[in-house]
Scaffold this motif. Sequence first.
Motif, mmCIF file in Angstrom:
data_model
loop_
_atom_site.group_PDB
_atom_site.id
_atom_site.type_symbol
_atom_site.label_atom_id
_atom_site.label_comp_id
_atom_site.label_asym_id
_atom_site.label_seq_id
_atom_site.Cartn_x
_atom_site.Cartn_y
_atom_site.Cartn_z
ATOM 1 N N VAL B 26 0.854 -1.189 0.000
ATOM 2 C CA VAL B 26 0.000 0.000 0.000
ATOM 3 C C VAL B 26 0.892 1.243 0.000
ATOM 4 C CG1 VAL B 26 -1.741 1.287 1.273
ATOM 5 C CG2 VAL B 26 -1.829 -1.197 1.203
ATOM 6 N N SER B 27 0.780 2.037 -1.032
ATOM 7 C CA SER B 27 1.606 3.247 -1.085
ATOM 8 C C SER B 27 0.741 4.423 -1.496
ATOM 9 C CB SER B 27 2.754 3.074 -2.067
ATOM 10 O OG SER B 27 2.254 3.056 -3.374
ATOM 11 N N MET B 28 1.206 5.601 -1.190
ATOM 12 C CA MET B 28 0.424 6.793 -1.483
ATOM 13 C C MET B 28 0.629 7.214 -2.927
ATOM 14 S SD MET B 28 1.377 8.618 2.018
ATOM 15 C CE MET B 28 0.944 7.849 3.561
ATOM 16 N N LYS B 29 -0.196 8.153 -3.341
ATOM 17 C CA LYS B 29 -0.097 8.632 -4.722
ATOM 18 C C LYS B 29 1.239 9.316 -4.955
ATOM 19 C CE LYS B 29 -5.006 9.481 -4.936
ATOM 20 N NZ LYS B 29 -5.964 10.532 -4.646
ATOM 21 N N ASN B 30 1.761 9.141 -6.155
ATOM 22 C CA ASN B 30 3.068 9.689 -6.476
ATOM 23 C C ASN B 30 2.910 11.070 -7.117
ATOM 24 O OD1 ASN B 30 5.752 9.654 -6.467
ATOM 25 N ND2 ASN B 30 5.993 8.196 -8.155
ATOM 26 N N ILE B 31 2.519 12.065 -6.328
ATOM 27 C CA ILE B 31 2.304 13.413 -6.846
ATOM 28 C C ILE B 31 3.661 14.090 -6.998
ATOM 29 C CG2 ILE B 31 1.046 15.573 -6.497
ATOM 30 C CD1 ILE B 31 -0.445 13.989 -4.184
ATOM 31 N N GLU B 32 3.829 14.832 -8.100
ATOM 32 C CA GLU B 32 5.085 15.569 -8.302
ATOM 33 C C GLU B 32 5.187 16.655 -7.226
ATOM 34 O OE1 GLU B 32 8.563 15.494 -10.156
ATOM 35 O OE2 GLU B 32 6.880 14.266 -10.809
ATOM 36 N N LEU B 101 9.318 6.565 -1.491
ATOM 37 C CA LEU B 101 9.416 7.018 -0.093
ATOM 38 C C LEU B 101 8.037 7.276 0.519
ATOM 39 C CD1 LEU B 101 12.332 9.634 -0.274
ATOM 40 C CD2 LEU B 101 12.434 7.347 0.649
ATOM 41 N N HIS B 102 6.980 6.728 -0.140
ATOM 42 C CA HIS B 102 5.632 7.174 0.245
ATOM 43 C C HIS B 102 4.919 6.233 1.205
ATOM 44 C CE1 HIS B 102 5.832 9.248 -3.884
ATOM 45 N NE2 HIS B 102 6.621 9.760 -3.006
ATOM 46 N N ASN B 103 5.633 5.642 2.126
ATOM 47 C CA ASN B 103 4.882 4.870 3.123
ATOM 48 C C ASN B 103 4.587 5.749 4.334
ATOM 49 O OD1 ASN B 103 6.909 4.421 5.266
ATOM 50 N ND2 ASN B 103 7.986 3.310 3.654
ATOM 51 N N ARG B 104 3.623 5.303 5.137
ATOM 52 C CA ARG B 104 3.027 6.174 6.166
ATOM 53 C C ARG B 104 4.020 6.714 7.208
ATOM 54 N NH1 ARG B 104 -2.294 7.263 7.000
ATOM 55 N NH2 ARG B 104 -2.724 8.213 9.007
ATOM 56 N N PRO B 105 4.869 5.891 7.813
ATOM 57 C CA PRO B 105 5.770 6.461 8.844
ATOM 58 C C PRO B 105 6.712 7.515 8.270
ATOM 59 C CG PRO B 105 5.753 4.060 8.934
ATOM 60 C CD PRO B 105 5.027 4.427 7.698
ATOM 61 N N ASN B 171 2.828 16.542 1.817
ATOM 62 C CA ASN B 171 2.961 15.440 2.773
ATOM 63 C C ASN B 171 1.699 15.276 3.609
ATOM 64 O OD1 ASN B 171 5.558 14.538 2.134
ATOM 65 N ND2 ASN B 171 6.466 16.232 3.259
ATOM 66 N N PHE B 172 1.186 16.402 4.095
ATOM 67 C CA PHE B 172 -0.004 16.375 4.947
ATOM 68 C C PHE B 172 -1.212 15.851 4.172
ATOM 69 C CE2 PHE B 172 -3.464 18.310 7.444
ATOM 70 C CZ PHE B 172 -3.105 17.852 8.687
ATOM 71 N N TRP B 173 -1.363 16.318 2.926
ATOM 72 C CA TRP B 173 -2.477 15.904 2.088
ATOM 73 C C TRP B 173 -2.410 14.405 1.832
ATOM 74 C CZ3 TRP B 173 -6.565 18.843 0.236
ATOM 75 C CH2 TRP B 173 -7.385 18.209 -0.699
ATOM 76 N N SER B 174 -1.224 13.914 1.458
ATOM 77 C CA SER B 174 -1.115 12.484 1.124
ATOM 78 C C SER B 174 -1.288 11.626 2.365
ATOM 79 C CB SER B 174 0.223 12.195 0.452
ATOM 80 O OG SER B 174 1.255 12.272 1.391
ATOM 81 N N LEU B 175 -0.958 12.174 3.517
ATOM 82 C CA LEU B 175 -1.161 11.459 4.776
ATOM 83 C C LEU B 175 -2.655 11.328 5.068
ATOM 84 C CD1 LEU B 175 1.022 10.523 6.811
ATOM 85 C CD2 LEU B 175 0.537 12.581 8.119
ATOM 86 N N ALA B 176 -3.384 12.428 4.827
ATOM 87 C CA ALA B 176 -4.820 12.446 5.130
ATOM 88 C C ALA B 176 -5.615 11.668 4.090
ATOM 89 C CB ALA B 176 -5.316 13.881 5.205
ATOM 90 N N SER B 177 -5.135 11.619 2.841
ATOM 91 C CA SER B 177 -5.941 11.052 1.756
ATOM 92 C C SER B 177 -5.689 9.563 1.546
ATOM 93 C CB SER B 177 -5.676 11.810 0.446
ATOM 94 O OG SER B 177 -4.325 11.670 0.091
#
Lengths: 178, 178
Positions: B26-32, B101-105, B171-177
């Motif tokens: 599970v990884s977050m979106k890869n936003i530029e 690098l987009h995992n939660r911790p 970072n905050f957005w991808s954490l919340a979304s």
Amino acid sequence: MSASSASVHPVEETPATDVGDVAPIVSMKNIEGMPGTRGGLALRCFQLGFAAAAFGVMAASSDFASVSAFSYLVAAAGLQGLWSFFLAVLDIYALLVKRNLHNRPIVTFFAVGDGITTTLTFAAACACAGITVLIDNDLDLCSVNKCVQLQSATAMAFLCWLTTLPSFFFNFWSLASR
Amino acid sequence: MSASSASVHPVEETPATDVGDVAPIVSMKNIEGMPGTRGGLALRCFQLGFAAAAFGVMAASSDFASVSAFSYLVAAAGLQGLWSFFLAVLDIYALLVKRNLHNRPIVTFFAVGDGITTTLTFAAACACAGITVLIDNDLDLCSVNKCVQLQSATAMAFLCWLTTLPSFFFNFWSLASR
């Protein structure tokens, strides 16, 4: 003559699914602290109180008009107070009529408004803190200026910012987590 | 004698589904602009540049040690520069080895770090702005003090804050979304 006894078996009733049911309106999570909740109203009341205190204490000081940062704090605290008052009234209305304020355009509006007012309040508090520290610690001119009054107004502005931050983060978080 | 002609119909091949396949992490979106992207690295380079400029210009002024807010700006810009340098190196590493690098911790750590450094930088910039406006506009003492130098350092600190904000919000957005 033996008669066949008819036995009655209870049948589980399946819930009727109405195809014509209206789909529920997509709404965000109802976290305590969000607009339209008691926590949200409490936060607004604290913001309003601290903004009014910062405004009053700074406006009552004799030399607030001669220093730009002090005038700016009065303006920022005034704006923050008005914004918090407006949202507190909205929260009371939402609580009274049990209306949900968590749809996307409203939360976006609240998040942007909170973001702007919290930044302005924090900037004013920091500018005033820089000057009061300069007068008190660096130049030791507290005998001439009313340092306690200036420091109290600055502290109130910082407290106002601290109580606005949760409102902003609640709105921003619920906006992102849809 | 009539022979039945066998017609060949092409059959669409269904993709083989391997039950033993490893489920994707599970990884977050890869936003530029996120950590580990080119946009993210560009933001870190800008932050590092502005922080270094604010640090250098303020530290080079003769009276930065005598005013608390100016010393604080030097400290805040130094911390911001170190943080941005550390994350820029991480971004370069992630880009070179194509690591996500987009995992939660990790994103939580980045969001908290960005939140703290951006707040400190903004506070320092506002405190210095308050004092430079006091010296320049309110007291008209620019003949004694090096106003241009102080104002340049303050402007660099504001630019540094402006380039840190997107990193924080990404970072905050991808954490919340998630």
